[in-house]
Design a protein around this motif. Structure first.
Motif, PDB file in Angstrom:
ATOM      1  N   ASN A  45    -101.016-107.382  17.055  1.00  0.00           N
ATOM      2  CA  ASN A  45    -101.753-106.343  17.767  1.00  0.00           C
ATOM      3  C   ASN A  45    -101.557-104.972  17.123  1.00  0.00           C
ATOM      4  O   ASN A  45    -102.507-104.194  17.017  1.00  0.00           O
ATOM      5  N   SER A  53    -104.569-102.891  15.496  1.00  0.00           N
ATOM      6  CA  SER A  53    -104.772-101.539  16.021  1.00  0.00           C
ATOM      7  C   SER A  53    -104.782-100.517  14.890  1.00  0.00           C
ATOM      8  O   SER A  53    -105.662 -99.656  14.818  1.00  0.00           O
ATOM      9  N   GLY A  56    -106.246 -96.932  14.120  1.00  0.00           N
ATOM     10  CA  GLY A  56    -105.040 -96.105  13.999  1.00  0.00           C
ATOM     11  C   GLY A  56    -105.024 -95.234  12.764  1.00  0.00           C
ATOM     12  O   GLY A  56    -104.711 -94.043  12.828  1.00  0.00           O
TER      13      GLY A  56
END
Length: 126
Positions: free
Chosen positions: A27, A31, A36
């Motif tokens: 995850n 992300s 991100g």
């Protein structure tokens, strides 16, 4: 330096996912890759340069994942393609200091590549 380190960690996680079918922080990896990095101040300032270099790195890595399971000639090519992250770091040196700085530190960036073609051969063909 922080962006270079995070990029390296993401590459390692992705490589684990490819080679072992698992990732210790899937995850977190998704992300960072998905959005991100888009909020990292360094990436934002240089995305127009980094994004195509990272795409090229990804494409080379995908090709290497096929070639590293081939014959010795394929493994030699995979070795070269797996070094694409070093090309991104070399580009980051150019961003930081221009042509002369990139020329000065470039060889040391590539010398830090610790894997050898024999390491790849043993990993996939031993």
């Amino acid at each position: 330096m922080r962006f270079a380190q995070v990029l390296f960690e993401a590459c390692q996680l992705w490589d684990d996912l490819e080679d072992e079918g698992q990732c210790s922080n899937l995850n977190g990896l998704l992300s960072w890759l998905g959005w991100g990095k888009e909020y990292d101040p360094y990436f934002v300032a240089h995305a127009h340069i980094l994004r195509p270099a990272m795409l090229s790195m990804y494409l080379q890595w995908r090709a290497a994942n096929v070639l590293d399971r081939g014959d010795r000639n394929d493994v030699a090519k995979a070795y070269m393609l797996r070094a694409a992250i070093y090309q991104v770091w070399h580009l980051m040196a150019w961003i930081a200091g221009g042509d002369d700085w990139a020329a000065e530190v470039g060889p040391e960036i590539y010398r830090s590549y610790g894997e050898t073609p024999d390491d790849i051969w043993r990993e996939f063909n031993a």
